[in-house]
Design a protein around this motif. Sequence first.
Motif, PDB file in Angstrom:
ATOM      1  N   THR A   1      62.287  42.540 -31.805  1.00 35.03           N
ATOM      2  CA  THR A   1      61.214  42.444 -30.832  1.00 35.03           C
ATOM      3  C   THR A   1      61.130  43.748 -30.061  1.00 35.03           C
ATOM      4  OG1 THR A   1      61.635  40.082 -30.566  1.00 35.03           O
ATOM      5  CG2 THR A   1      60.356  41.149 -28.841  1.00 35.03           C
ATOM      6  N   LEU A   2      59.919  44.249 -29.925  1.00 31.33           N
ATOM      7  CA  LEU A   2      59.684  45.457 -29.142  1.00 31.33           C
ATOM      8  C   LEU A   2      59.063  45.035 -27.819  1.00 31.33           C
ATOM      9  CD1 LEU A   2      59.578  48.564 -28.936  1.00 31.33           C
ATOM     10  CD2 LEU A   2      57.291  48.409 -29.929  1.00 31.33           C
ATOM     11  N   SER A   3      59.693  45.413 -26.721  1.00 27.45           N
ATOM     12  CA  SER A   3      59.202  45.060 -25.399  1.00 27.45           C
ATOM     13  C   SER A   3      58.967  46.348 -24.616  1.00 27.45           C
ATOM     14  CB  SER A   3      60.239  44.190 -24.689  1.00 27.45           C
ATOM     15  OG  SER A   3      59.831  43.927 -23.372  1.00 27.45           O
ATOM     16  N   ILE A   4      57.812  46.456 -23.973  1.00 24.35           N
ATOM     17  CA  ILE A   4      57.473  47.654 -23.203  1.00 24.35           C
ATOM     18  C   ILE A   4      57.264  47.241 -21.753  1.00 24.35           C
ATOM     19  CG2 ILE A   4      55.767  49.487 -22.875  1.00 24.35           C
ATOM     20  CD1 ILE A   4      55.190  49.262 -25.892  1.00 24.35           C
ATOM     21  N   THR A   5      57.938  47.925 -20.846  1.00 24.75           N
ATOM     22  CA  THR A   5      57.769  47.706 -19.415  1.00 24.75           C
ATOM     23  C   THR A   5      57.204  48.992 -18.834  1.00 24.75           C
ATOM     24  OG1 THR A   5      59.718  46.272 -19.425  1.00 24.75           O
ATOM     25  CG2 THR A   5      58.934  47.050 -17.285  1.00 24.75           C
ATOM     26  N   CYS A   6      56.068  48.880 -18.160  1.00 22.06           N
ATOM     27  CA  CYS A   6      55.434  50.098 -17.644  1.00 22.06           C
ATOM     28  C   CYS A   6      54.648  49.793 -16.372  1.00 22.06           C
ATOM     29  CB  CYS A   6      54.505  50.697 -18.696  1.00 22.06           C
ATOM     30  SG  CYS A   6      53.177  49.599 -19.196  1.00 22.06           S
ATOM     31  N   LYS A   7      54.391  50.841 -15.621  1.00 22.47           N
ATOM     32  CA  LYS A   7      53.588  50.717 -14.405  1.00 22.47           C
ATOM     33  C   LYS A   7      52.117  50.556 -14.777  1.00 22.47           C
ATOM     34  CE  LYS A   7      52.661  53.073 -10.057  1.00 22.47           C
ATOM     35  NZ  LYS A   7      53.001  54.220  -9.208  1.00 22.47           N
ATOM     36  N   GLU A   8      51.680  51.342 -15.783  1.00 24.42           N
ATOM     37  CA  GLU A   8      50.307  51.268 -16.273  1.00 24.42           C
ATOM     38  C   GLU A   8      50.270  51.719 -17.722  1.00 24.42           C
ATOM     39  OE1 GLU A   8      48.884  55.660 -14.677  1.00 24.42           O
ATOM     40  OE2 GLU A   8      47.930  53.875 -13.894  1.00 24.42           O
ATOM     41  N   ILE A   9      49.231  51.310 -18.434  1.00 26.79           N
ATOM     42  CA  ILE A   9      49.090  51.714 -19.832  1.00 26.79           C
ATOM     43  C   ILE A   9      48.341  53.044 -19.868  1.00 26.79           C
ATOM     44  CG2 ILE A   9      48.086  51.124 -22.062  1.00 26.79           C
ATOM     45  CD1 ILE A   9      48.561  48.212 -21.389  1.00 26.79           C
ATOM     46  N   THR A  10      49.018  54.062 -20.334  1.00 28.31           N
ATOM     47  CA  THR A  10      48.466  55.410 -20.429  1.00 28.31           C
ATOM     48  C   THR A  10      47.983  55.665 -21.860  1.00 28.31           C
ATOM     49  OG1 THR A  10      50.589  56.360 -21.042  1.00 28.31           O
ATOM     50  CG2 THR A  10      50.100  56.210 -18.670  1.00 28.31           C
ATOM     51  N   PRO A  11      47.193  56.714 -22.076  1.00 29.17           N
ATOM     52  CA  PRO A  11      46.785  57.053 -23.445  1.00 29.17           C
ATOM     53  C   PRO A  11      47.990  57.304 -24.362  1.00 29.17           C
ATOM     54  CG  PRO A  11      45.391  58.198 -21.900  1.00 29.17           C
ATOM     55  CD  PRO A  11      46.479  57.526 -21.095  1.00 29.17           C
ATOM     56  N   GLU A  12      49.027  57.915 -23.836  1.00 26.85           N
ATOM     57  CA  GLU A  12      50.244  58.156 -24.621  1.00 26.85           C
ATOM     58  C   GLU A  12      50.874  56.833 -25.060  1.00 26.85           C
ATOM     59  OE1 GLU A  12      53.715  59.495 -22.440  1.00 26.85           O
ATOM     60  OE2 GLU A  12      54.201  60.852 -24.078  1.00 26.85           O
ATOM     61  N   LEU A  13      50.921  55.874 -24.162  1.00 26.97           N
ATOM     62  CA  LEU A  13      51.476  54.562 -24.481  1.00 26.97           C
ATOM     63  C   LEU A  13      50.583  53.820 -25.478  1.00 26.97           C
ATOM     64  CD1 LEU A  13      53.759  52.607 -23.970  1.00 26.97           C
ATOM     65  CD2 LEU A  13      52.547  51.797 -21.948  1.00 26.97           C
ATOM     66  N   GLU A  14      49.268  53.933 -25.332  1.00 29.68           N
ATOM     67  CA  GLU A  14      48.350  53.318 -26.285  1.00 29.68           C
ATOM     68  C   GLU A  14      48.561  53.868 -27.689  1.00 29.68           C
ATOM     69  OE1 GLU A  14      44.448  53.876 -24.665  1.00 29.68           O
ATOM     70  OE2 GLU A  14      44.586  52.066 -23.438  1.00 29.68           O
ATOM     71  N   ARG A  15      48.777  55.184 -27.809  1.00 28.68           N
ATOM     72  CA  ARG A  15      49.053  55.799 -29.120  1.00 28.68           C
ATOM     73  C   ARG A  15      50.330  55.231 -29.719  1.00 28.68           C
ATOM     74  NH1 ARG A  15      47.731  60.375 -26.369  1.00 28.68           N
ATOM     75  NH2 ARG A  15      49.887  61.068 -26.269  1.00 28.68           N
ATOM     76  N   LEU A  16      51.353  55.104 -28.903  1.00 25.65           N
ATOM     77  CA  LEU A  16      52.633  54.566 -29.358  1.00 25.65           C
ATOM     78  C   LEU A  16      52.478  53.127 -29.843  1.00 25.65           C
ATOM     79  CD1 LEU A  16      55.692  55.079 -29.601  1.00 25.65           C
ATOM     80  CD2 LEU A  16      55.914  54.257 -27.260  1.00 25.65           C
TER      81      LEU A  16
END
Length: 155
Positions: free
Chosen positions: A15-30
């Motif tokens: 399972t891949l879990s992502i915790t972030c303050k906001e979704i950035t373009p870099e995170l969207e690419r990932l």
Amino acid sequence: MKIVIQTDSSVQETTLSITCKEITPELERLISVFRLSDKKLSAKKNGEVHLIDLKTVLYVESLERNTFIYTGEEVYESTYRLYELESMLGECNFVRVNKSTLLNLNKIKSIKSDIDRRIRVTLENGYQLIISRLYAEEFKAKIYNLGVSNAKTID
């Protein structure tokens, strides 16, 4: 960005879990890379059904009521209509570039402005596609979100 990997031999499914303050373009690419990594499409070639890795698809084209999937080496026929594939592949960096074509944004080698506000795209295999004026703005927005440095200069 901080990456934390934990191994546990009792885990049945990764399972891949992502915790972030906001979704950035870099995170969207990932995220799009992970979505694309295990997706497959079924299509026919020579009477056989093949499972095609999405990451190998360059573009999808509709010709004379048939839909074809193009990879670097092969051409397959899909049972899906273009609008169905557009809906299915939208989250995997595929975008409509003209009335009959979906393009895998991850397979673009270069982008150049063309006459009459159209855009010429060269793919990794050297094949070129024209993005019509009707779809140019959406294409530019998608490219900009991918972080392509020269996207702002496309006119």
